[in-house]
Scaffold this motif. Structure first.
Motif, PDB file in Angstrom:
ATOM      1  N   ILE A   4       0.874  -1.165   0.000  1.00 41.86           N
ATOM      2  CA  ILE A   4       0.000   0.000   0.000  1.00 41.86           C
ATOM      3  C   ILE A   4       0.914   1.219   0.000  1.00 41.86           C
ATOM      4  N   TYR A   6       0.370   4.383   0.402  1.00 40.89           N
ATOM      5  CA  TYR A   6       0.062   5.473   1.326  1.00 40.89           C
ATOM      6  C   TYR A   6      -0.605   4.914   2.565  1.00 40.89           C
ATOM      7  N   ASP A  11      -4.132  10.864   1.246  1.00 38.72           N
ATOM      8  CA  ASP A  11      -3.082  10.654   0.246  1.00 38.72           C
ATOM      9  C   ASP A  11      -3.526   9.654  -0.817  1.00 38.72           C
ATOM     10  N   ALA A  12      -4.206   8.610  -0.400  1.00 34.47           N
ATOM     11  CA  ALA A  12      -4.711   7.622  -1.363  1.00 34.47           C
ATOM     12  C   ALA A  12      -5.733   8.257  -2.300  1.00 34.47           C
ATOM     13  N   HIS A  15      -3.917  10.516  -4.776  1.00 36.12           N
ATOM     14  CA  HIS A  15      -3.229   9.713  -5.784  1.00 36.12           C
ATOM     15  C   HIS A  15      -4.200   9.180  -6.830  1.00 36.12           C
ATOM     16  N   ARG A  16      -5.389   8.787  -6.387  1.00 37.15           N
ATOM     17  CA  ARG A  16      -6.376   8.236  -7.314  1.00 37.15           C
ATOM     18  C   ARG A  16      -6.771   9.260  -8.368  1.00 37.15           C
TER      19      ARG A  16
END
Length: 177
Positions: A4, A6, A11-12, A15-16
């Motif tokens: 993973i 992040y 943050d995830a 990023h997406r």
């Protein structure tokens, strides 16, 4: 097993949406146009942003999120992503004030946004504020409540100590000698 990249949900989510280029339909002065998600976010938070464009973006985002029935919920995720700059700023102010785990605050912020998003009224003049203000208030209330909690090393020992103390009304009067 995959790694993973992040450990924080913000943050995830960032990023997406940096990896995708979702079209965002809005009505501009020149007519209907498609903005990328990044262009819509820049229009919301840029210094020279047009207030009517901001309102149009928020209104479209909230409307699309409320109508989103997809399992992945990309319209809801887009609306959350658009709100991240405000939420990050608020979480920073909370983190300076109180020592609360940032990941816990982030998850509470997203939960607050989703809760408010479900009930947001698009007939209000400012759809962005109607979404963000109650969400921010909920996270502040959560953070304040967390500061009232006190960690206890051994709950069982504390309960036993509390139960072993006699109530003053139950003590028998010992004869004085």
């Amino acid at each position: 097993m995959g790694l993973i990249p992040y450990d924080r949900v913000f943050d995830a989510l960032e990023h997406r949406f940096l990896l995708t280029d979702l079209p965002f339909p809005v009505m501009m002065a020149e007519g209907p146009t498609q903005l990328s998600a990044l262009a819509a976010r820049r229009a919301l938070y840029g210094k020279s942003a047009d207030p009517s464009l901001r309102e149009e973006i928020w209104r479209k985002a909230v409307d699309a999120a409320q109508r989103d029935t997809d399992v992945a919920g990309s319209a809801r995720l887009l609306t959350l992503w658009l709100a991240l700059p405000v939420m990050r700023s608020m979480l920073h102010r909370i983190a300076i004030r109180w020592p609360i785990d940032r990941r816990e605050l982030e998850s509470e912020a997203l939960l607050a946004l989703l809760t408010v998003l479900a009930d947001a009224d698009l007939r209000t003049q400012q759809a962005g504020l109607a979404l963000l203000r109650p969400s921010v208030n909920r996270v502040w209330a959560f953070a304040k409540a967390r500061t009232q909690e006190r960690p206890v090393a051994d709950v069982e020992a504390l309960a036993a100590a509390h139960l072993s103390m006699e109530s003053p009304s139950l003590r028998s009067e010992a004869p004085s000698t």
